[in-house]
Design a protein around this motif. Structure first.
Motif, PDB file in Angstrom:
ATOM      1  N   VAL A 155       0.750  -1.173  -0.044  1.00  0.00           N
ATOM      2  CA  VAL A 155       0.217   0.079   0.226  1.00  0.00           C
ATOM      3  C   VAL A 155       1.102   1.215  -0.044  1.00  0.00           C
ATOM      4  CG1 VAL A 155      -1.764   1.268   1.183  1.00  0.00           C
ATOM      5  CG2 VAL A 155      -1.957  -1.328   1.345  1.00  0.00           C
ATOM      6  N   MET A 156       0.816   2.083  -0.889  1.00  0.00           N
ATOM      7  CA  MET A 156       1.208   3.350  -0.731  1.00  0.00           C
ATOM      8  C   MET A 156       0.548   4.389  -0.040  1.00  0.00           C
ATOM      9  SD  MET A 156       3.982   5.334  -1.858  1.00  0.00           S
ATOM     10  CE  MET A 156       4.586   4.887  -3.849  1.00  0.00           C
ATOM     11  N   LYS A 157       0.994   4.649   1.213  1.00  0.00           N
ATOM     12  CA  LYS A 157       0.434   5.688   2.285  1.00  0.00           C
ATOM     13  C   LYS A 157       1.129   6.626   2.216  1.00  0.00           C
ATOM     14  CE  LYS A 157      -1.585   2.107   5.381  1.00  0.00           C
ATOM     15  NZ  LYS A 157      -2.713   2.433   5.839  1.00  0.00           N
ATOM     16  N   TYR A 158       0.722   7.810   2.999  1.00  0.00           N
ATOM     17  CA  TYR A 158       1.215   9.162   3.021  1.00  0.00           C
ATOM     18  C   TYR A 158       1.237   9.615   4.734  1.00  0.00           C
ATOM     19  CZ  TYR A 158       0.783   8.994  -1.872  1.00  0.00           C
ATOM     20  OH  TYR A 158       0.749   8.373  -3.229  1.00  0.00           O
ATOM     21  N   THR A 159       1.012   8.571   5.330  1.00  0.00           N
ATOM     22  CA  THR A 159       1.019   8.644   6.871  1.00  0.00           C
ATOM     23  C   THR A 159       2.500   9.198   7.307  1.00  0.00           C
ATOM     24  OG1 THR A 159       1.668   6.637   7.175  1.00  0.00           O
ATOM     25  CG2 THR A 159      -0.814   7.254   7.502  1.00  0.00           C
ATOM     26  N   GLY A 160       2.558   9.983   8.283  1.00  0.00           N
ATOM     27  CA  GLY A 160       3.861  10.773   8.693  1.00  0.00           C
ATOM     28  C   GLY A 160       4.413  11.698   7.897  1.00  0.00           C
ATOM     29  N   ILE A 161       3.613  11.867   6.648  1.00  0.00           N
ATOM     30  CA  ILE A 161       4.443  12.937   5.706  1.00  0.00           C
ATOM     31  C   ILE A 161       3.277  14.250   5.343  1.00  0.00           C
ATOM     32  CG2 ILE A 161       5.085  13.291   3.161  1.00  0.00           C
ATOM     33  CD1 ILE A 161       5.573  10.343   3.025  1.00  0.00           C
ATOM     34  N   LEU A 162       2.010  13.789   5.358  1.00  0.00           N
ATOM     35  CA  LEU A 162       0.887  14.692   4.984  1.00  0.00           C
ATOM     36  C   LEU A 162       0.193  14.636   6.325  1.00  0.00           C
ATOM     37  CD1 LEU A 162      -0.307  13.625   1.363  1.00  0.00           C
ATOM     38  CD2 LEU A 162       1.454  15.535   2.135  1.00  0.00           C
ATOM     39  N   PRO A 163      -0.309  15.797   6.632  1.00  0.00           N
ATOM     40  CA  PRO A 163      -1.376  15.659   7.990  1.00  0.00           C
ATOM     41  C   PRO A 163      -2.606  15.143   7.474  1.00  0.00           C
ATOM     42  CG  PRO A 163      -0.399  18.073   7.488  1.00  0.00           C
ATOM     43  CD  PRO A 163      -0.042  17.039   6.460  1.00  0.00           C
ATOM     44  N   GLU A 164      -3.304  14.373   8.603  1.00  0.00           N
ATOM     45  CA  GLU A 164      -4.457  13.591   8.022  1.00  0.00           C
ATOM     46  C   GLU A 164      -5.811  14.358   8.430  1.00  0.00           C
ATOM     47  OE1 GLU A 164      -4.575   9.450   9.400  1.00  0.00           O
ATOM     48  OE2 GLU A 164      -2.602   9.590   9.310  1.00  0.00           O
ATOM     49  N   ASN A 165      -6.859  14.253   7.755  1.00  0.00           N
ATOM     50  CA  ASN A 165      -8.265  14.516   8.105  1.00  0.00           C
ATOM     51  C   ASN A 165      -8.448  16.398   8.280  1.00  0.00           C
ATOM     52  OD1 ASN A 165      -9.230  11.990   8.025  1.00  0.00           O
ATOM     53  ND2 ASN A 165      -8.388  11.640  10.035  1.00  0.00           N
ATOM     54  N   GLN A 166      -7.588  17.055   7.594  1.00  0.00           N
ATOM     55  CA  GLN A 166      -7.469  18.350   7.802  1.00  0.00           C
ATOM     56  C   GLN A 166      -7.160  19.217   6.432  1.00  0.00           C
ATOM     57  OE1 GLN A 166      -4.390  18.191  10.982  1.00  0.00           O
ATOM     58  NE2 GLN A 166      -3.715  20.096   9.877  1.00  0.00           N
ATOM     59  N   LYS A 172       5.643  17.041   5.582  1.00  0.00           N
ATOM     60  CA  LYS A 172       7.079  16.790   5.954  1.00  0.00           C
ATOM     61  C   LYS A 172       7.715  16.259   4.842  1.00  0.00           C
ATOM     62  CE  LYS A 172       5.920  16.081  10.901  1.00  0.00           C
ATOM     63  NZ  LYS A 172       4.435  16.677  10.912  1.00  0.00           N
ATOM     64  N   HIS A 173       8.953  15.739   4.988  1.00  0.00           N
ATOM     65  CA  HIS A 173       9.707  15.338   3.988  1.00  0.00           C
ATOM     66  C   HIS A 173       9.167  14.117   3.231  1.00  0.00           C
ATOM     67  CE1 HIS A 173      13.354  14.296   1.648  1.00  0.00           C
ATOM     68  NE2 HIS A 173      13.444  13.184   2.271  1.00  0.00           N
ATOM     69  N   PHE A 174       9.330  13.920   2.243  1.00  0.00           N
ATOM     70  CA  PHE A 174       9.058  12.653   1.281  1.00  0.00           C
ATOM     71  C   PHE A 174      10.016  11.871   1.382  1.00  0.00           C
ATOM     72  CE2 PHE A 174       5.035  15.299   0.261  1.00  0.00           C
ATOM     73  CZ  PHE A 174       4.268  14.231  -0.112  1.00  0.00           C
ATOM     74  N   ARG A 175      10.155  10.642   1.683  1.00  0.00           N
ATOM     75  CA  ARG A 175      11.435   9.928   1.710  1.00  0.00           C
ATOM     76  C   ARG A 175      11.344   9.359  -0.006  1.00  0.00           C
ATOM     77  NH1 ARG A 175       9.119   7.987   6.166  1.00  0.00           N
ATOM     78  NH2 ARG A 175       8.547   5.769   5.158  1.00  0.00           N
ATOM     79  N   LYS A 176      12.527   8.958  -0.549  1.00  0.00           N
ATOM     80  CA  LYS A 176      12.681   8.440  -1.835  1.00  0.00           C
ATOM     81  C   LYS A 176      11.749   7.039  -1.745  1.00  0.00           C
ATOM     82  CE  LYS A 176      16.380  10.655  -2.916  1.00  0.00           C
ATOM     83  NZ  LYS A 176      16.465  11.915  -3.911  1.00  0.00           N
ATOM     84  N   GLY A 177      10.927   7.063  -2.930  1.00  0.00           N
ATOM     85  CA  GLY A 177      10.085   5.923  -3.126  1.00  0.00           C
ATOM     86  C   GLY A 177       8.796   6.285  -2.827  1.00  0.00           C
TER      87      GLY A 177
END
Length: 338
Positions: free
Chosen positions: A135-146, A154-159
């Protein structure tokens, strides 16, 4: 006005398009489903027409001469009446529970004081025969539900990248940014998701596994052998992305860094495919691509070379090529042929 327009580019899709359409029908009258038959030679047009006849307030069948995936998306954008726009490929599908949450969120946000430009959700690699689905998720990078802006990301890690499967854009934004995908070209989904980004002010991330991205057909555009055969199209997309946005002029530091990284990974994929083909002709295409970038924007050339991956791409000789293939694992995550 419809809440969401969904374009389904179809070319000879008779064997799987019905499953895709059926999952999208659950959106009911909130959605408009645009089935774009791109000059198919099988029963695609017939299937599209029968669905449009059965669901006249939801489904519209559009028939055109073959123009490729990009032109089918262009047609979708031109015909869309929905506030928001999504592309779902005809061999993919969506999760019903996540779909409901997406529509509920769009409904709520469309009535707010701020304008939502882009909604991001997760997608699942539905790889044929794989026991564990990635699963490609964005938790820890993009704020959720707002609602948030680039400054809150936040910083997007490689990949980890926002791909076409993850994104729903505001329809008018796609028109305002002048997005026009090239005809008869594969891999234009990278242009679709990249070019509008500087126009995006307000975003929203919904942590649901919405889009199901099927991987497994031998003729699929992300099959590695197919990508090598179509290396000229990958390079064409790469060059369009280089020219489409002047990254040095972007004011937001996080947006600029993200877009540099995205352009870097696309350049890596072009380079890796040339190397893995093993032919002198394609190695020359790799050299020409880097020469093109150097001639077009010397600062960009040095920036891409300096990037962790960019450095490995340009080491001389066979040793350098071996190191560069180590970069392959990250590019695999992006195009999904792992």
């Amino acid at each position: 006005m419809k809440l969401l327009s969904i374009a389904i580019p179809c070319y000879n899709s008779q064997d799987y398009m019905e499953h895709c359409i059926e999952t999208l029908l659950a959106g009911g009258e909130d959605v408009e489903i645009l089935i774009v038959d791109d000059g198919s030679k099988d029963r695609t047009a017939e299937i599209a027409d029968s669905y449009a006849e059965k669901y006249p307030t939801i489904i519209k069948a559009i028939h055109q001469e073959n123009g490729g995936h990009g032109e089918a998306v262009n047609t979708g954008i031109r015909n869309a009446t929905g506030l928001y726009f999504k592309v779902v490929d005809s061999d993919d599908w969506v999760d019903q529970e996540a779909y409901e949450k997406i529509l509920k969120t769009l409904r709520e946000l469309s009535g707010g004081s701020e304008t939502l430009d882009m909604l991001v959700s997760n997608f699942v690699y539905e790889k044929e025969g794989a026991k564990h689905k990635k699963v490609m998720k964005y938790t820890g990078i993009l704020p959720e539900n707002q609602m948030f802006s680039w400054s809150d990301a936040k910083h997007f890690r490689k990949g980890r990248y926002i791909l076409m499967h993850s994104v729903i854009y505001r329809t008018q934004l796609l028109r305002e940014c002048g997005l026009e995908l090239p005809k008869h070209t594969f891999y234009v989904d990278n242009i679709f998701v990249y070019v509008p980004l500087p126009y995006v002010k307000n975003m929203y991330y919904l942590n649901v596994d919405f889009y199901r991205y099927y991987i497994g057909r031998e003729d699929q555009s992300v099959n590695e052998n197919v990508m090598i055969r179509r290396i000229d199209q990958q390079i064409k997309v790469n060059k369009i992305m280089v020219e489409a946005v002047d990254l040095w002029k972007l004011q937001n530091r996080k947006l600029r860094k993200y877009m540099f990284n995205y352009l870097e990974i696309i350049t890596i994929i072009s380079t890796i495919m040339c190397i893995r083909s093993g032919t002198e002709e394609n190695l020359e295409k790799k050299r020409q691509l880097w020469k093109y970038i150097k001639d077009y924007d010397i600062r960009l050339f040095h920036h891409l070379r300096k990037g962790i991956m960019g450095t490995t791409m340009n080491l001389p000789g066979k040793g350098g090529r071996k190191i560069s293939v180590a970069a392959y694992k990250i590019s695999q995550k992006v195009v999904g042929f792992n």
